[in-house]
Design a protein around this motif. Structure first.
Motif, mmCIF file in Angstrom:
data_model
loop_
_atom_site.group_PDB
_atom_site.id
_atom_site.type_symbol
_atom_site.label_atom_id
_atom_site.label_comp_id
_atom_site.label_asym_id
_atom_site.label_seq_id
_atom_site.Cartn_x
_atom_site.Cartn_y
_atom_site.Cartn_z
ATOM 1 N N TYR A 87 -0.862 2.049 7.482
ATOM 2 C CA TYR A 87 -0.299 2.701 6.304
ATOM 3 C C TYR A 87 -0.624 4.195 6.318
ATOM 4 C CZ TYR A 87 -0.171 -2.158 4.863
ATOM 5 O OH TYR A 87 0.051 -3.497 4.821
ATOM 6 N N TRP A 88 0.396 4.995 6.040
ATOM 7 C CA TRP A 88 0.253 6.445 6.041
ATOM 8 C C TRP A 88 0.869 7.031 4.787
ATOM 9 C CZ3 TRP A 88 -2.198 9.310 9.854
ATOM 10 C CH2 TRP A 88 -2.578 8.590 10.998
ATOM 11 N N GLY A 89 0.210 8.048 4.245
ATOM 12 C CA GLY A 89 0.798 8.790 3.153
ATOM 13 C C GLY A 89 1.560 9.982 3.695
ATOM 14 N N GLN A 90 2.205 10.688 2.793
ATOM 15 C CA GLN A 90 2.854 11.927 3.201
ATOM 16 C C GLN A 90 1.766 12.964 3.420
ATOM 17 O OE1 GLN A 90 1.987 11.561 0.201
ATOM 18 N NE2 GLN A 90 1.688 13.561 -0.675
ATOM 19 N N GLY A 91 2.026 13.985 4.170
ATOM 20 C CA GLY A 91 1.007 14.967 4.452
ATOM 21 C C GLY A 91 0.878 16.001 3.353
ATOM 22 N N THR B 168 -9.762 6.224 -5.431
ATOM 23 C CA THR B 168 -9.375 7.449 -4.727
ATOM 24 C C THR B 168 -10.395 7.770 -3.650
ATOM 25 O OG1 THR B 168 -8.292 8.322 -6.703
ATOM 26 C CG2 THR B 168 -8.906 9.911 -5.004
ATOM 27 N N VAL B 169 -9.906 8.256 -2.531
ATOM 28 C CA VAL B 169 -10.763 8.780 -1.467
ATOM 29 C C VAL B 169 -10.584 10.292 -1.426
ATOM 30 C CG1 VAL B 169 -11.140 8.861 1.022
ATOM 31 C CG2 VAL B 169 -10.781 6.668 -0.116
ATOM 32 N N TYR B 170 -11.703 10.993 -1.350
ATOM 33 C CA TYR B 170 -11.687 12.455 -1.323
ATOM 34 C C TYR B 170 -12.129 12.963 0.045
ATOM 35 C CZ TYR B 170 -11.503 11.991 -6.395
ATOM 36 O OH TYR B 170 -11.144 11.659 -7.674
ATOM 37 N N LEU B 171 -11.613 14.114 0.397
ATOM 38 C CA LEU B 171 -12.095 14.843 1.561
ATOM 39 C C LEU B 171 -12.459 16.243 1.082
ATOM 40 C CD1 LEU B 171 -12.583 14.716 4.645
ATOM 41 C CD2 LEU B 171 -10.359 15.856 4.902
ATOM 42 N N VAL C 111 0.853 -1.187 0.000
ATOM 43 C CA VAL C 111 0.000 0.000 0.000
ATOM 44 C C VAL C 111 0.888 1.235 0.000
ATOM 45 C CG1 VAL C 111 -1.738 1.305 1.256
ATOM 46 C CG2 VAL C 111 -1.842 -1.189 1.208
ATOM 47 N N GLN C 112 0.701 2.072 -0.987
ATOM 48 C CA GLN C 112 1.462 3.317 -1.079
ATOM 49 C C GLN C 112 0.457 4.444 -1.260
ATOM 50 O OE1 GLN C 112 4.006 2.174 -4.393
ATOM 51 N NE2 GLN C 112 5.745 2.085 -2.989
ATOM 52 N N CYS D 283 -6.749 11.136 -1.874
ATOM 53 C CA CYS D 283 -5.853 10.087 -1.385
ATOM 54 C C CYS D 283 -5.925 8.923 -2.367
ATOM 55 C CB CYS D 283 -6.249 9.644 0.011
ATOM 56 S SG CYS D 283 -5.227 8.310 0.684
ATOM 57 N N THR D 284 -4.816 8.624 -2.994
ATOM 58 C CA THR D 284 -4.769 7.514 -3.932
ATOM 59 C C THR D 284 -3.863 6.417 -3.391
ATOM 60 O OG1 THR D 284 -2.952 8.539 -5.138
ATOM 61 C CG2 THR D 284 -5.187 8.988 -5.910
ATOM 62 N N ASN D 285 -4.086 5.223 -3.890
ATOM 63 C CA ASN D 285 -3.317 4.063 -3.460
ATOM 64 C C ASN D 285 -2.669 3.445 -4.683
ATOM 65 O OD1 ASN D 285 -2.273 1.758 -2.375
ATOM 66 N ND2 ASN D 285 -4.217 0.856 -1.794
ATOM 67 N N SER D 286 -1.378 3.627 -4.795
ATOM 68 C CA SER D 286 -0.691 3.124 -5.972
ATOM 69 C C SER D 286 -0.302 1.661 -5.836
ATOM 70 C CB SER D 286 0.563 3.949 -6.240
ATOM 71 O OG SER D 286 1.447 3.893 -5.130
ATOM 72 N N GLY D 287 -0.473 1.110 -4.629
ATOM 73 C CA GLY D 287 -0.054 -0.256 -4.423
ATOM 74 C C GLY D 287 -1.117 -1.290 -4.746
ATOM 75 N N ARG D 288 -2.330 -1.019 -4.314
ATOM 76 C CA ARG D 288 -3.415 -1.964 -4.539
ATOM 77 C C ARG D 288 -4.737 -1.255 -4.331
ATOM 78 N NH1 ARG D 288 -2.493 -6.318 0.153
ATOM 79 N NH2 ARG D 288 -0.389 -6.217 -0.716
ATOM 80 N N THR D 289 -5.801 -1.972 -4.596
ATOM 81 C CA THR D 289 -7.127 -1.382 -4.421
ATOM 82 C C THR D 289 -7.427 -1.132 -2.944
ATOM 83 O OG1 THR D 289 -9.490 -1.748 -4.744
ATOM 84 C CG2 THR D 289 -8.129 -3.692 -4.385
ATOM 85 N N PHE D 290 -8.304 -0.182 -2.699
ATOM 86 C CA PHE D 290 -8.771 0.093 -1.348
ATOM 87 C C PHE D 290 -9.875 -0.862 -0.912
ATOM 88 C CE2 PHE D 290 -6.386 3.518 0.038
ATOM 89 C CZ PHE D 290 -6.432 4.638 -0.777
ATOM 90 N N ARG D 291 -10.182 -1.849 -1.737
ATOM 91 C CA ARG D 291 -11.405 -2.626 -1.591
ATOM 92 C C ARG D 291 -11.628 -3.151 -0.180
ATOM 93 N NH1 ARG D 291 -12.347 -8.090 -3.074
ATOM 94 N NH2 ARG D 291 -10.248 -8.120 -3.969
ATOM 95 N N ARG D 292 -10.614 -3.580 0.520
ATOM 96 C CA ARG D 292 -10.785 -4.188 1.842
ATOM 97 C C ARG D 292 -10.378 -3.249 2.983
ATOM 98 N NH1 ARG D 292 -11.626 -9.577 0.967
ATOM 99 N NH2 ARG D 292 -10.818 -10.418 -0.995
ATOM 100 N N TYR D 293 -10.248 -1.967 2.687
ATOM 101 C CA TYR D 293 -9.661 -1.058 3.661
ATOM 102 C C TYR D 293 -10.646 -0.045 4.232
ATOM 103 C CZ TYR D 293 -5.045 -2.726 2.399
ATOM 104 O OH TYR D 293 -3.946 -3.512 2.209
#
Length: 125
Positions: free
Chosen positions: A114-118, A77-80, A1-2, A21-31
């Protein structure tokens, strides 16, 4: 997960921003995907979270009614969406994800793996 967070910027009070917020590693399906923020000298605090599979959401009281968390399945992608921004919303915003959370732990930063950069959000009065 990235995880990759983007969309921050500087706005005046009352303005709006949309964080992604995007995930370049895999889908967010189970998260569960969450947003936290941290202002200088303060602890990291929960903002909002969404369970990808159910679209169930949770918000901090301080942003409820002003912020909306959502997902775009096609874009993974997840949006805020942040409306009616206030100077006290100024902080670095982080997206985070975890696949094993129960709802009672969604607001706890230590529960996420898992955390992204801010991305910096600055709201001026």
């Amino acid at each position: 997960v990235q995880l990759q967070a983007s969309g921050g910027g500087a706005v005046q009070a009352g303005g709006s921003l949309r964080l992604s917020c995007t995930n370049s590693g895999r889908t967010f399906r189970r998260y569960v995907v969450g947003w936290f923020r941290q202002a200088p000298g303060k602890e990291r605090e929960f903002v909002a979270a969404i369970q990808w599979s159910s679209a169930y959401t949770s918000y901090a009281d301080s942003v409820n009614g002003r912020f909306t968390i959502s997902k775009d399945t096609a874009e993974n992608t997840v949006y805020l969406q942040m409306n009616s921004l206030k100077p006290e919303d100024t902080a670095v915003y982080y997206c985070t994800a975890d696949s094993t959370l129960i709802r009672s732990s969604w607001s706890m930063p230590a529960a996420y793996d898992y955390w992204g950069q801010g991305t910096q959000v600055t709201v001026s009065s």
